[in-house]
Design a protein around this motif. Structure first.
Motif, PDB file in Angstrom:
ATOM      1  N   THR A 177       0.823  -1.198   0.000  1.00  0.00           N
ATOM      2  CA  THR A 177       0.000   0.000   0.000  1.00  0.00           C
ATOM      3  C   THR A 177       0.857   1.247   0.000  1.00  0.00           C
ATOM      4  O   THR A 177       2.035   1.214   0.343  1.00  0.00           O
ATOM      5  CB  THR A 177      -0.914   0.013   1.239  1.00  0.00           C
ATOM      6  N   ARG A 209      -2.928   9.101  -5.549  1.00  0.00           N
ATOM      7  CA  ARG A 209      -2.542   7.795  -5.002  1.00  0.00           C
ATOM      8  C   ARG A 209      -3.269   6.665  -5.713  1.00  0.00           C
ATOM      9  O   ARG A 209      -2.668   5.654  -6.087  1.00  0.00           O
ATOM     10  CB  ARG A 209      -2.827   7.741  -3.498  1.00  0.00           C
ATOM     11  N   ASP A 269      -5.821  11.969  -2.879  1.00  0.00           N
ATOM     12  CA  ASP A 269      -6.460  10.659  -3.024  1.00  0.00           C
ATOM     13  C   ASP A 269      -6.447  10.185  -4.476  1.00  0.00           C
ATOM     14  O   ASP A 269      -6.126   9.028  -4.766  1.00  0.00           O
ATOM     15  CB  ASP A 269      -7.905  10.707  -2.519  1.00  0.00           C
ATOM     16  N   ASP A 320      -0.448  11.347   2.234  1.00  0.00           N
ATOM     17  CA  ASP A 320      -1.680  10.743   2.736  1.00  0.00           C
ATOM     18  C   ASP A 320      -2.806  11.759   2.910  1.00  0.00           C
ATOM     19  O   ASP A 320      -3.862  11.435   3.435  1.00  0.00           O
ATOM     20  CB  ASP A 320      -1.418  10.019   4.055  1.00  0.00           C
ATOM     21  N   ASP A 321      -2.592  12.989   2.442  1.00  0.00           N
ATOM     22  CA  ASP A 321      -3.626  14.011   2.522  1.00  0.00           C
ATOM     23  C   ASP A 321      -4.778  13.650   1.569  1.00  0.00           C
ATOM     24  O   ASP A 321      -4.545  13.200   0.448  1.00  0.00           O
ATOM     25  CB  ASP A 321      -3.032  15.376   2.132  1.00  0.00           C
ATOM     26  N   THR A 361       3.394   7.142   3.392  1.00  0.00           N
ATOM     27  CA  THR A 361       3.577   8.585   3.438  1.00  0.00           C
ATOM     28  C   THR A 361       4.997   8.955   3.074  1.00  0.00           C
ATOM     29  O   THR A 361       5.946   8.351   3.552  1.00  0.00           O
ATOM     30  CB  THR A 361       3.264   9.109   4.841  1.00  0.00           C
TER      31      THR A 361
END
Length: 275
Positions: free
Chosen positions: A2, A104, A101, A96-97, A5
């Motif tokens: 996964t 990512r 999304d 990871d903000d 960060t």
């Protein structure tokens, strides 16, 4: 794997003498004269000279314009602005903000779609942010301490307990990776990257096993990484992609590295593994 960060270091500190010395250093690194830079930036050689010597304080617009023509990395553009007395222009959004999304998800889909060929996402210090099953296959048997959260691609590749003993052309591939890091260090004034380089360049190079014979020479179209997996010798050439015209420091420092089979035997083997 996964997405993790990113742990990229903060903007390089200014010299305390304004943006002039920094701009001059970038111009000299690019081997561009003051006149040539002035023509590109719609300015004058006299004005460029005044900026570099500190006799003239450049506006925010001028700093950004000069940085664009000097191909200064986004993080270093912020450092130039700070040195010139301006606020940073480019944000540094944590990976990871929620605002990232879509980015990512897109990268995850991209590297998964590349399977069964290996692909991974790294930051400016080669921290692995995401990887597909092709990479996991190559890393089978690597000790857990090297695969701990936020593993490092250079450390995984060159560590004597990592992939290094399996890479058949390690000396060539190691030289390629170290030269790549040297270029990055010259471009990004990163203490973390330099520390990583000093660490991995000091790793011992495993000796060839007794009685080992050189492989048959193969006319590859690019330097491959030739690595052993369960008795098979696989050959890959790597390709690195970055984002075009990034407006965020984090995004600017992300790279997607994909490994393309360098011969038909490697491609056939990988497809056989996934049925």
């Amino acid at each position: 794997m996964t997405m993790a960060t990113s742990g990229v270091s903060g903007p390089a500190a200014g010299t305390g003498k304004g943006a002039g010395p920094l701009l001059r250093a970038w111009r000299e690194r690019r081997r561009i004269s003051q006149l040539e830079l002035a023509l590109r930036a719609d300015s004058s050689a006299r004005h460029i000279s005044f900026i570099e010597t500190g006799r003239s304080r450049p506006s925010e617009e001028m700093v950004l314009r000069l940085a664009e023509h000097l191909q200064v990395p986004v993080r270093e553009r912020n450092a130039l602005l700070l040195a010139a007395g301006h606020a940073p222009h480019f944000p540094e959004t944590p990976l990871d903000d929620p605002a990232l999304d879509a980015l990512r998800d897109g990268m995850e889909r991209l590297i998964q779609g590349y399977e069964p060929y290996p692909a991974l996402v790294v930051d400016a210090c080669y921290t692995v942010l995401a990887a597909n099953r092709g990479i996991a296959m190559l890393l089978e048997g690597v000790p857990e301490e090297l695969l701990a959260p936020a593993p490092n691609a250079m450390r995984l590749t060159l560590h004597p307990r990592g992939l290094a003993p399996r890479i058949r052309n390690l000396r060539e591939w190691r030289g390629h990776l170290l030269a790549q890091m040297e270029r990055e260090i010259a471009l990004h004034r990163s203490d973390r990257l330099r520390a990583l380089y000093e660490e991995v360049s000091a790793y011992p190079v495993p000796e060839d096993p007794p009685g080992a014979e050189p492989d048959e020479p193969v006319p590859y179209f690019a330097l491959p990484m030739r690595i052993e997996h369960e008795g098979h010798i696989l050959s890959f050439v790597s390709s690195i992609s970055t984002f075009n015209t990034p407006m965020d420091v984090t995004v600017a420092e992300i790279a997607i590295e994909t490994f393309l089979p360098a011969d038909r035997a490697t491609a056939k083997y990988l497809h056989t593994l996934v049925g």
